[in-house]
Scaffold this motif. Structure first.
Motif, PDB file in Angstrom:
ATOM      1  N   ASP A 121       0.397 -13.871  -5.251  1.00 12.89           N
ATOM      2  CA  ASP A 121       1.863 -13.896  -5.218  1.00 12.89           C
ATOM      3  C   ASP A 121       2.416 -14.093  -6.618  1.00 12.89           C
ATOM      4  O   ASP A 121       1.868 -14.856  -7.422  1.00 12.89           O
ATOM      5  N   ASN A 122       3.522 -13.406  -6.881  1.00 14.30           N
ATOM      6  CA  ASN A 122       4.207 -13.544  -8.177  1.00 14.30           C
ATOM      7  C   ASN A 122       3.240 -13.335  -9.340  1.00 14.30           C
ATOM      8  O   ASN A 122       3.223 -14.094 -10.300  1.00 14.30           O
TER       9      ASN A 122
ATOM     10  N   GLY B  66      11.226 -17.145 -14.693  1.00 12.49           N
ATOM     11  CA  GLY B  66      11.718 -17.381 -13.343  1.00 12.49           C
ATOM     12  C   GLY B  66      11.877 -16.139 -12.491  1.00 12.49           C
ATOM     13  O   GLY B  66      12.250 -16.239 -11.326  1.00 12.49           O
ATOM     14  N   ALA B  67      11.596 -14.966 -13.044  1.00 13.05           N
ATOM     15  CA  ALA B  67      11.744 -13.713 -12.294  1.00 13.05           C
ATOM     16  C   ALA B  67      10.418 -12.970 -12.281  1.00 13.05           C
ATOM     17  O   ALA B  67       9.773 -12.821 -13.320  1.00 13.05           O
ATOM     18  N   HIS B  68      10.028 -12.526 -11.094  1.00 11.70           N
ATOM     19  CA  HIS B  68       8.752 -11.835 -10.937  1.00 11.70           C
ATOM     20  C   HIS B  68       8.953 -10.464 -10.295  1.00 11.70           C
ATOM     21  O   HIS B  68       9.890 -10.258  -9.526  1.00 11.70           O
ATOM     22  N   LEU B  69       8.061  -9.569 -10.638  1.00 13.17           N
ATOM     23  CA  LEU B  69       8.100  -8.215 -10.115  1.00 13.17           C
ATOM     24  C   LEU B  69       7.842  -8.210  -8.616  1.00 13.17           C
ATOM     25  O   LEU B  69       7.008  -8.959  -8.116  1.00 13.17           O
ATOM     26  N   LYS B  70       8.560  -7.357  -7.894  1.00 17.80           N
ATOM     27  CA  LYS B  70       8.256  -7.135  -6.485  1.00 17.80           C
ATOM     28  C   LYS B  70       7.100  -6.147  -6.447  1.00 17.80           C
ATOM     29  O   LYS B  70       7.283  -4.952  -6.596  1.00 17.80           O
TER      30      LYS B  70
ATOM     31  N   ILE C 147       7.698   2.382  -1.575  1.00 20.45           N
ATOM     32  CA  ILE C 147       7.612   3.291  -2.719  1.00 20.45           C
ATOM     33  C   ILE C 147       8.062   2.586  -3.986  1.00 20.45           C
ATOM     34  O   ILE C 147       7.441   2.719  -5.051  1.00 20.45           O
ATOM     35  N   ASP C 148       9.149   1.819  -3.892  1.00 24.33           N
ATOM     36  CA  ASP C 148       9.640   1.078  -5.061  1.00 24.33           C
ATOM     37  C   ASP C 148       8.596   0.078  -5.555  1.00 24.33           C
ATOM     38  O   ASP C 148       8.389  -0.070  -6.771  1.00 24.33           O
ATOM     39  N   GLN C 149       7.945  -0.632  -4.642  1.00 26.24           N
ATOM     40  CA  GLN C 149       6.938  -1.609  -5.051  1.00 26.24           C
ATOM     41  C   GLN C 149       5.755  -0.942  -5.750  1.00 26.24           C
ATOM     42  O   GLN C 149       5.251  -1.443  -6.753  1.00 26.24           O
TER      43      GLN C 149
ATOM     44  N   THR D  34       5.080  -1.509  -9.744  1.00 27.64           N
ATOM     45  CA  THR D  34       3.797  -2.087 -10.140  1.00 27.64           C
ATOM     46  C   THR D  34       3.087  -1.190 -11.146  1.00 27.64           C
ATOM     47  O   THR D  34       2.581  -1.662 -12.168  1.00 27.64           O
ATOM     48  N   VAL D  35       3.044   0.105 -10.868  1.00 30.75           N
ATOM     49  CA  VAL D  35       2.381   1.030 -11.784  1.00 30.75           C
ATOM     50  C   VAL D  35       3.099   1.052 -13.133  1.00 30.75           C
ATOM     51  O   VAL D  35       2.448   1.036 -14.191  1.00 30.75           O
TER      52      VAL D  35
END
Length: 202
Positions: free
Chosen positions: A64-65, A72-76, A119-121, A125-126
């Protein structure tokens, strides 16, 4: 590639395997656990990677995260990345995103909008891994978007209200498919969406 991942993300737990059947499960839905890979079927439904030639692979199940984009902000993020242990420039790379929807109605509910979110995730990530020099900028990446709880083929529905497969390919250099299965042919080839039997190594 493995060295770049372990150097940049030393907290990630990389798993090695060359099992003929691989089962990838996100246990967060069960008990807040990890994304794991197994060589035997589990109680929970899974993404199956069929590996008839026992190609050695690395698996990184993202915690996770896993990817911080600002304090304080992490990628979905998506669930994991899989790639051959040879780590050659022409090896395939596979990222996987799963949603454990109970039925096809929920999976394709327009208000929940799982397909666009998945699709966004994958794309995010890529893109992040490219920015971190984990994945080369011009490298084609394979992506599998999966509903492990659904038995019926859902691939025909998945891209009906989303960017097309071609759009994702052109914009992100990601070859994306909707399925619960894939077949590893060898270090250069992986087939998404079907189980296929092959005879010899190449």
């Amino acid at each position: 590639m493995i060295n770049r991942i372990t150097d940049r993300f030393p907290e990630h737990q990389i798993v090695e395997s060359e099992a003929e059947n691989l089962y990838i499960i996100d246990h967060k839905k069960d008990d807040g656990g990890k994304v794991e890979i197994h060589s035997e079927p589990q109680i929970s439904n899974a993404v199956q990677l069929y590996n008839p030639n026992k190609t050695p692979i690395y698996f990184d199940g993202f915690p996770d995260n896993a990817f911080q984009i600002s304090p304080g902000a992490h990628l979905k993020q998506c669930e994991c990345i899989v790639f051959p242990q040879t780590c050659m420039d022409d090896d395939w790379i596979l990222v996987i995103e799963t949603k454990y929807s109970a039925n096809i109605e929920t999976a394709f509910d327009e208000e929940i909008d799982y397909p666009n979110g998945m699709i966004d995730q994958v794309a995010n990530t890529v893109a992040y891994l490219r920015d971190q020099n984990i994945i080369p900028k011009d490298k084609m990446v394979n992506a599998l978007v999966s509903f492990p709880n659904l038995i019926d083929d859902f691939s025909a529905f998945f891209f009906s209200g989303t960017p097309s497969v071609e759009d994702v390919l052109i914009e992100h250099k990601i070859k994306i498919r909707a399925s619960n299965v894939a077949t590893i042919r060898n270090r250069r080839n992986i087939y998404i969406g079907e189980l296929r039997q092959f005879g010899t190594k190449a």
